[in-house]
Every structure is written in structure tokens, then in C-alpha cells.
Scaffold this motif. Structure first.
Motif, PDB file in Angstrom:
ATOM      1  N   THR A  32       0.831  -1.200   0.000  1.00  0.00           N
ATOM      2  CA  THR A  32       0.000   0.000   0.000  1.00  0.00           C
ATOM      3  C   THR A  32       0.867   1.251   0.000  1.00  0.00           C
ATOM      4  O   THR A  32       0.590   2.203  -0.734  1.00  0.00           O
ATOM      5  N   SER A  33       1.918   1.254   0.789  1.00  0.00           N
ATOM      6  CA  SER A  33       2.794   2.426   0.817  1.00  0.00           C
ATOM      7  C   SER A  33       3.533   2.589  -0.507  1.00  0.00           C
ATOM      8  O   SER A  33       3.745   3.717  -0.973  1.00  0.00           O
ATOM      9  N   ARG A  34       3.929   1.478  -1.127  1.00  0.00           N
ATOM     10  CA  ARG A  34       4.573   1.569  -2.448  1.00  0.00           C
ATOM     11  C   ARG A  34       3.605   2.125  -3.484  1.00  0.00           C
ATOM     12  O   ARG A  34       3.982   2.933  -4.330  1.00  0.00           O
ATOM     13  N   LEU A  35       2.354   1.683  -3.426  1.00  0.00           N
ATOM     14  CA  LEU A  35       1.356   2.168  -4.368  1.00  0.00           C
ATOM     15  C   LEU A  35       1.096   3.656  -4.165  1.00  0.00           C
ATOM     16  O   LEU A  35       0.981   4.409  -5.135  1.00  0.00           O
ATOM     17  N   ASP A  36       1.027   4.088  -2.909  1.00  0.00           N
ATOM     18  CA  ASP A  36       0.861   5.517  -2.626  1.00  0.00           C
ATOM     19  C   ASP A  36       2.023   6.318  -3.191  1.00  0.00           C
ATOM     20  O   ASP A  36       1.826   7.397  -3.752  1.00  0.00           O
ATOM     21  N   THR A  37       3.232   5.794  -3.035  1.00  0.00           N
ATOM     22  CA  THR A  37       4.406   6.486  -3.556  1.00  0.00           C
ATOM     23  C   THR A  37       4.344   6.593  -5.074  1.00  0.00           C
ATOM     24  O   THR A  37       4.661   7.639  -5.647  1.00  0.00           O
ATOM     25  N   LYS A  38       3.924   5.518  -5.739  1.00  0.00           N
ATOM     26  CA  LYS A  38       3.817   5.561  -7.196  1.00  0.00           C
ATOM     27  C   LYS A  38       2.775   6.569  -7.645  1.00  0.00           C
ATOM     28  O   LYS A  38       2.979   7.317  -8.597  1.00  0.00           O
ATOM     29  N   PHE A  39       1.626   6.594  -6.954  1.00  0.00           N
ATOM     30  CA  PHE A  39       0.593   7.572  -7.304  1.00  0.00           C
ATOM     31  C   PHE A  39       1.081   8.993  -7.076  1.00  0.00           C
ATOM     32  O   PHE A  39       0.849   9.874  -7.897  1.00  0.00           O
ATOM     33  N   ASP A  40       1.754   9.222  -5.945  1.00  0.00           N
ATOM     34  CA  ASP A  40       2.272  10.555  -5.660  1.00  0.00           C
ATOM     35  C   ASP A  40       3.272  10.992  -6.720  1.00  0.00           C
ATOM     36  O   ASP A  40       3.260  12.141  -7.170  1.00  0.00           O
ATOM     37  N   THR A  41       4.131  10.070  -7.132  1.00  0.00           N
ATOM     38  CA  THR A  41       5.114  10.388  -8.162  1.00  0.00           C
ATOM     39  C   THR A  41       4.429  10.742  -9.474  1.00  0.00           C
ATOM     40  O   THR A  41       4.799  11.722 -10.134  1.00  0.00           O
ATOM     41  N   LYS A  42       3.400   9.954  -9.854  1.00  0.00           N
ATOM     42  CA  LYS A  42       2.701  10.230 -11.109  1.00  0.00           C
ATOM     43  C   LYS A  42       1.963  11.552 -11.047  1.00  0.00           C
ATOM     44  O   LYS A  42       1.958  12.325 -12.004  1.00  0.00           O
ATOM     45  N   PHE A  43       1.313  11.816  -9.894  1.00  0.00           N
ATOM     46  CA  PHE A  43       0.567  13.066  -9.776  1.00  0.00           C
ATOM     47  C   PHE A  43       1.496  14.273  -9.736  1.00  0.00           C
ATOM     48  O   PHE A  43       1.164  15.329 -10.262  1.00  0.00           O
ATOM     49  N   ASP A  44       2.669  14.134  -9.112  1.00  0.00           N
ATOM     50  CA  ASP A  44       3.638  15.227  -9.107  1.00  0.00           C
ATOM     51  C   ASP A  44       4.122  15.521 -10.521  1.00  0.00           C
ATOM     52  O   ASP A  44       4.238  16.681 -10.927  1.00  0.00           O
ATOM     53  N   ALA A  45       4.415  14.473 -11.276  1.00  0.00           N
ATOM     54  CA  ALA A  45       4.862  14.659 -12.661  1.00  0.00           C
ATOM     55  C   ALA A  45       3.753  15.286 -13.497  1.00  0.00           C
ATOM     56  O   ALA A  45       4.009  16.170 -14.321  1.00  0.00           O
ATOM     57  N   LEU A  46       2.527  14.850 -13.284  1.00  0.00           N
ATOM     58  CA  LEU A  46       1.398  15.416 -14.014  1.00  0.00           C
ATOM     59  C   LEU A  46       1.211  16.882 -13.657  1.00  0.00           C
ATOM     60  O   LEU A  46       0.953  17.717 -14.537  1.00  0.00           O
ATOM     61  N   GLY A  47       1.365  17.224 -12.388  1.00  0.00           N
ATOM     62  CA  GLY A  47       1.253  18.628 -11.966  1.00  0.00           C
ATOM     63  C   GLY A  47       2.322  19.492 -12.598  1.00  0.00           C
ATOM     64  O   GLY A  47       2.059  20.629 -13.005  1.00  0.00           O
ATOM     65  N   ARG A  48       3.564  18.966 -12.692  1.00  0.00           N
ATOM     66  CA  ARG A  48       4.629  19.724 -13.346  1.00  0.00           C
ATOM     67  C   ARG A  48       4.327  19.910 -14.825  1.00  0.00           C
ATOM     68  O   ARG A  48       4.566  20.987 -15.391  1.00  0.00           O
ATOM     69  N   ASP A  49       3.795  18.872 -15.480  1.00  0.00           N
ATOM     70  CA  ASP A  49       3.454  18.985 -16.896  1.00  0.00           C
ATOM     71  C   ASP A  49       2.364  20.037 -17.107  1.00  0.00           C
ATOM     72  O   ASP A  49       2.438  20.835 -18.054  1.00  0.00           O
ATOM     73  N   VAL A  50       1.371  20.050 -16.246  1.00  0.00           N
ATOM     74  CA  VAL A  50       0.294  21.036 -16.369  1.00  0.00           C
ATOM     75  C   VAL A  50       0.835  22.441 -16.127  1.00  0.00           C
ATOM     76  O   VAL A  50       0.493  23.385 -16.848  1.00  0.00           O
ATOM     77  N   ALA A  51       1.702  22.584 -15.135  1.00  0.00           N
ATOM     78  CA  ALA A  51       2.285  23.901 -14.859  1.00  0.00           C
ATOM     79  C   ALA A  51       3.128  24.379 -16.047  1.00  0.00           C
ATOM     80  O   ALA A  51       3.079  25.558 -16.422  1.00  0.00           O
ATOM     81  N   ASP A  52       3.902  23.464 -16.643  1.00  0.00           N
ATOM     82  CA  ASP A  52       4.702  23.832 -17.816  1.00  0.00           C
ATOM     83  C   ASP A  52       3.806  24.233 -18.984  1.00  0.00           C
ATOM     84  O   ASP A  52       4.095  25.207 -19.685  1.00  0.00           O
ATOM     85  N   ALA A  53       2.732  23.503 -19.184  1.00  0.00           N
ATOM     86  CA  ALA A  53       1.815  23.838 -20.280  1.00  0.00           C
ATOM     87  C   ALA A  53       1.159  25.192 -20.030  1.00  0.00           C
ATOM     88  O   ALA A  53       1.000  25.994 -20.961  1.00  0.00           O
ATOM     89  N   ARG A  54       0.790  25.475 -18.791  1.00  0.00           N
ATOM     90  CA  ARG A  54       0.203  26.788 -18.472  1.00  0.00           C
ATOM     91  C   ARG A  54       1.196  27.907 -18.738  1.00  0.00           C
ATOM     92  O   ARG A  54       0.829  28.952 -19.271  1.00  0.00           O
ATOM     93  N   GLU A  55       2.446  27.670 -18.348  1.00  0.00           N
ATOM     94  CA  GLU A  55       3.469  28.698 -18.563  1.00  0.00           C
ATOM     95  C   GLU A  55       3.688  28.947 -20.055  1.00  0.00           C
ATOM     96  O   GLU A  55       3.770  30.092 -20.497  1.00  0.00           O
ATOM     97  N   ARG A  56       3.770  27.882 -20.838  1.00  0.00           N
ATOM     98  CA  ARG A  56       3.952  28.053 -22.286  1.00  0.00           C
ATOM     99  C   ARG A  56       2.762  28.748 -22.915  1.00  0.00           C
ATOM    100  O   ARG A  56       2.912  29.618 -23.783  1.00  0.00           O
ATOM    101  N   LEU A  57       1.552  28.387 -22.486  1.00  0.00           N
ATOM    102  CA  LEU A  57       0.359  29.031 -23.011  1.00  0.00           C
ATOM    103  C   LEU A  57       0.335  30.511 -22.653  1.00  0.00           C
ATOM    104  O   LEU A  57       0.001  31.356 -23.492  1.00  0.00           O
ATOM    105  N   ALA A  58       0.717  30.848 -21.433  1.00  0.00           N
ATOM    106  CA  ALA A  58       0.746  32.257 -21.027  1.00  0.00           C
ATOM    107  C   ALA A  58       1.771  33.026 -21.845  1.00  0.00           C
ATOM    108  O   ALA A  58       1.522  34.174 -22.238  1.00  0.00           O
ATOM    109  N   ARG A  59       2.912  32.405 -22.132  1.00  0.00           N
ATOM    110  CA  ARG A  59       3.920  33.076 -22.975  1.00  0.00           C
ATOM    111  C   ARG A  59       3.391  33.307 -24.383  1.00  0.00           C
ATOM    112  O   ARG A  59       3.601  34.372 -24.970  1.00  0.00           O
ATOM    113  N   MET A  60       2.711  32.295 -24.935  1.00  0.00           N
ATOM    114  CA  MET A  60       2.162  32.462 -26.286  1.00  0.00           C
ATOM    115  C   MET A  60       1.093  33.557 -26.315  1.00  0.00           C
ATOM    116  O   MET A  60       1.057  34.365 -27.237  1.00  0.00           O
TER     117      MET A  60
END
Length: 90
Positions: A32-60
Motif C-alpha cells: 500500500t505504501s509503495r502504491l501511494d508512492t507511485k501515485f504521488d510520483t505520477k501526480f507530481d509529474a502530471l502537476g509539473r506537466d500542467v504547470a509547464d503547459a500553463r506557462e507556455r500558453l501564457a507566454r504564447m
């Protein structure tokens, strides 16, 4: 046979059952703790991707509106210099 005393086979069986239950509970908690860690890692990466996309969109948006930086006003007005040739796509 006296029912108040436990022979070595019964004690061995009880210890084996208790050990098995403890092992199963430990494995479940570990997985269960390993699964939580995997989910947290995926959600953190997804959050960074969304933040990067927002930044690029704001620049455009800022570039298309002719601004040097992104303004906090959601509907900025274009500069009123009368010459729009420099903003046309080439």
C-alpha cells in the motif's frame, strides 16, 4: 489426553498461523505504501506537466497580444500606436 496442556505440534501450528498473519499484514502495508508512492510520483509529474503547459500558453498569449510579459489583467488591450505591421505573422 489432557485438554489443558498443549503439545509441541499445536504450539508450532499456532506460531505458524500467527507468523503467517503478521507476514500478510506486513506485506499489505508495504504494498500500500509503495502504491501511494507511485501515485504521488505520477501526480507530481502530471502537476509539473500542467504547470509547464500553463506557462507556455501564457507566454504564447503574451506574445500574440504584443506584451513583453503576461499581465494579470485577463483581457489586456493592445497598444494604441496605430502601426500593427510588426505583429503580423510572416
Amino acid at each position: 489426553m489432557d485438554t489443558t496442556t498443549l503439545d509441541s505440534n499445536t504450539i508450532t501450528l499456532m506460531v505458524t498461523i500467527a507468523g503467517s498473519w503478521l507476514t500478510l499484514v506486513g506485506v499489505i502495508i508495504f504494498q500500500t505504501s509503495r502504491l501511494d508512492t507511485k501515485f504521488d510520483t505520477k501526480f507530481d509529474a502530471l502537476g509539473r506537466d500542467v504547470a509547464d503547459a500553463r506557462e507556455r500558453l501564457a507566454r504564447m498569449e503574451g506574445h500574440l497580444l504584443g506584451l513583453n510579459s503576461v499581465a494579470s489583467d485577463p483581457s489586456p488591450t493592445p497598444p494604441e500606436d496605430g502601426d500593427d505591421d510588426h505583429r503580423q505573422a510572416g
